[in-house]
Design a protein around this motif. Structure first.
Motif, PDB file in Angstrom:
ATOM      1  N   GLY A  89      26.056   2.770   8.889  1.00 48.14           N
ATOM      2  CA  GLY A  89      25.458   4.100   8.957  1.00 48.14           C
ATOM      3  C   GLY A  89      24.207   4.186   9.813  1.00 48.14           C
ATOM      4  N   ARG A  90      23.767   3.067  10.380  1.00 48.52           N
ATOM      5  CA  ARG A  90      22.600   3.142  11.261  1.00 48.52           C
ATOM      6  C   ARG A  90      22.783   2.169  12.434  1.00 48.52           C
ATOM      7  N   ASP A  91      22.018   2.369  13.500  1.00 45.38           N
ATOM      8  CA  ASP A  91      22.113   1.535  14.688  1.00 45.38           C
ATOM      9  C   ASP A  91      21.359   0.221  14.473  1.00 45.38           C
ATOM     10  N   LEU A  92      21.970  -0.872  14.938  1.00 49.70           N
ATOM     11  CA  LEU A  92      21.340  -2.188  14.883  1.00 49.70           C
ATOM     12  C   LEU A  92      20.922  -2.606  16.283  1.00 49.70           C
ATOM     13  N   THR A  93      19.752  -3.238  16.399  1.00 49.73           N
ATOM     14  CA  THR A  93      19.216  -3.661  17.691  1.00 49.73           C
ATOM     15  C   THR A  93      18.902  -5.148  17.650  1.00 49.73           C
ATOM     16  N   ALA A  94      19.315  -5.844  18.714  1.00 50.29           N
ATOM     17  CA  ALA A  94      19.037  -7.275  18.825  1.00 50.29           C
ATOM     18  C   ALA A  94      18.155  -7.533  20.041  1.00 50.29           C
TER      19      ALA A  94
END
Length: 417
Positions: A89-94
């Motif tokens: 449900g949310r954006d993940l950033t690496a």
């Protein structure tokens, strides 16, 4: 004992081969958050060389602002490990080695080796998908702006009409006539406004797939040209042409409906040699049928000439034959029959397609209606509505019978003169 040892070696080799050849990045982490092993795809995604990730704290692969919170998430997973998607449900950033941030999708699983918990993270770089989504979002925003502009124009025209009504109120002898005309104009304006709103809704949905196909194939054509792979180039050019034809069909439906709504279609009657006319229709439409589909014509009438508008009649038959092809499988036959009576000449278009569910049949001529079994077959829901209005222009009648899963038969009767 020797046999068990060989099986273990084969199993280890198989595991190693699968681990190394996976198309997504895989990182295995111990309970302290230290990377124990990473496959080549993971190293490539994050910009590290072979084995460089091993021994590194997992949090080094996250932007600094997320690291503190991630430690708590990791500990919670260790306490209750179970396979799941991360960050649903949310954006993940690496974070890559060079400091660049990028969007990812991550699924978590776990295993135990020698009594120690090892967490497995399956990682996909979704940068390209995010770019495509942003491009689509911009297109949808442009459609919303266009709809707002249309609404503003309607408001301006409505205001001008209201001012006209106020002026006409001073002319008592013409008041009733003016009010009736204003009422009709407002009703027409409301219908046009609904039609435009529906157009924006359908266009944003129906244009999305062919436009995405064109964009994807256009980018791949250049790659295959560089690789000297003409067969693949031809395949994607064919996909582009098919998508353009679909967009053209959608636009033709809306243009035809627009002309009908505005009363701009004029009937021009002339003598039509029926046999020659049907042969021309077959020749023009045969190239658009699905692979292996046949168009069989059987016409048994005493008189050979019909007095009507050939352009409108061609549009009627084209639409019915196109529907028969669209809702039938490749290799199926489509039949056109014609016969005469005192009422006129009847054209019958019959197919062996998916048929129309009984509960949907009463709505088939409604504007924007599509049968419940249409599924992913592309269309606007305007074709039969347009056909019925064309038939009305020629003072004719249209009816149909259909059996779900077996096919449909449409009958159009046009007066001789």
């Amino acid at each position: 004992m020797s046999h068990a040892t060989n099986y273990s070696e084969v199993s280890d080799d198989a595991f190693r081969e699968i681990f190394q050849s996976m198309s997504e990045g895989i990182i295995m982490v111990d309970e302290a958050g230290i990377i124990k092993i990473a496959n080549p795809v993971a190293e490539q995604i994050f910009g590290y060389t072979a084995s460089e990730l091993t021994g590194m704290p997992l949090e080094y692969l996250l932007p600094e602002r997320y690291r503190g919170g991630h430690v708590s998430f990791r500990k919670a997973f260790n306490n209750d490990p179970h396979p799941r998607r991360m960050g649903f449900g949310r954006d993940l950033t690496a974070l890559r080695k060079d400091g660049a941030e990028f969007p990812v999708e991550i699924s978590l699983s776990y295993t135990k080796m020698k009594g120690q918990l090892l967490v497995m993270a399956f990682i996909s770089d979704i940068s390209q998908r995010k770019k495509a989504e942003e491009a689509l979002k911009r297109s949808e925003e442009q459609l919303i702006v266009y709809a707002a502009e249309l609404e503003k124009k309607v408001e301006v025209r409505t205001e001008a009409l209201n001012q006209t009504i106020v002026k006409l109120e001073d002319e008592i002898s013409e008041r009733k006539k003016a009010e009736e005309e204003a009422r009709k104009a407002l009703e027409k304006e409301r219908e046009l406004n609904e039609l435009k709103s529906k157009f924006v809704s359908i266009a944003s949905h129906e244009f999305r797939t062919p436009l995405s196909t064109i964009m994807s194939s256009a980018s791949l054509v250049q790659q295959y040209l560089d690789r000297n792979e003409p067969d693949k180039v031809a395949k994607h050019i064919a996909r582009i042409k098919s998508s353009v034809n679909h967009l053209t069909a959608i636009l033709n439906d809306f243009l035809s409906l627009g002309k009908l709504e505005e009363g701009k279609i004029e009937v021009v009657r002339e003598v039509i040699p029926v046999s020659d006319f049907l042969s021309e229709v077959k020749e023009e439409i045969i190239a658009t049928l699905k692979e292996g589909q046949l168009l069989n014509i059987a016409c048994t009438i005493d008189a050979t000439d019909l007095t009507s508008d050939p352009r409108i009649l061609r549009n009627i038959l084209f639409n019915l034959i196109s529907n028969a092809s669209k809702y039938s499988d490749a290799g199926k036959s489509i039949f056109i029959e014609c016969s005469g009576s005192t009422a006129g000449i009847s054209f019958i278009v019959r197919d062996e397609g998916i048929g129309i569910p009984k509960d949907d049949q009463k709505h088939m001529f409604d504007r924007f209606f599509r049968a419940s079994n249409a599924g992913n077959i592309q269309g606007t829901g305007l074709g039969l509505n347009i056909v019925r209005r064309y038939v009305d222009l020629l003072d004719g009648t249209i009816s149909f019978t259909s059996e779900y899963g077996k096919g449909s038969m449409f009958t159009v009767t046009i007066p001789w003169q």
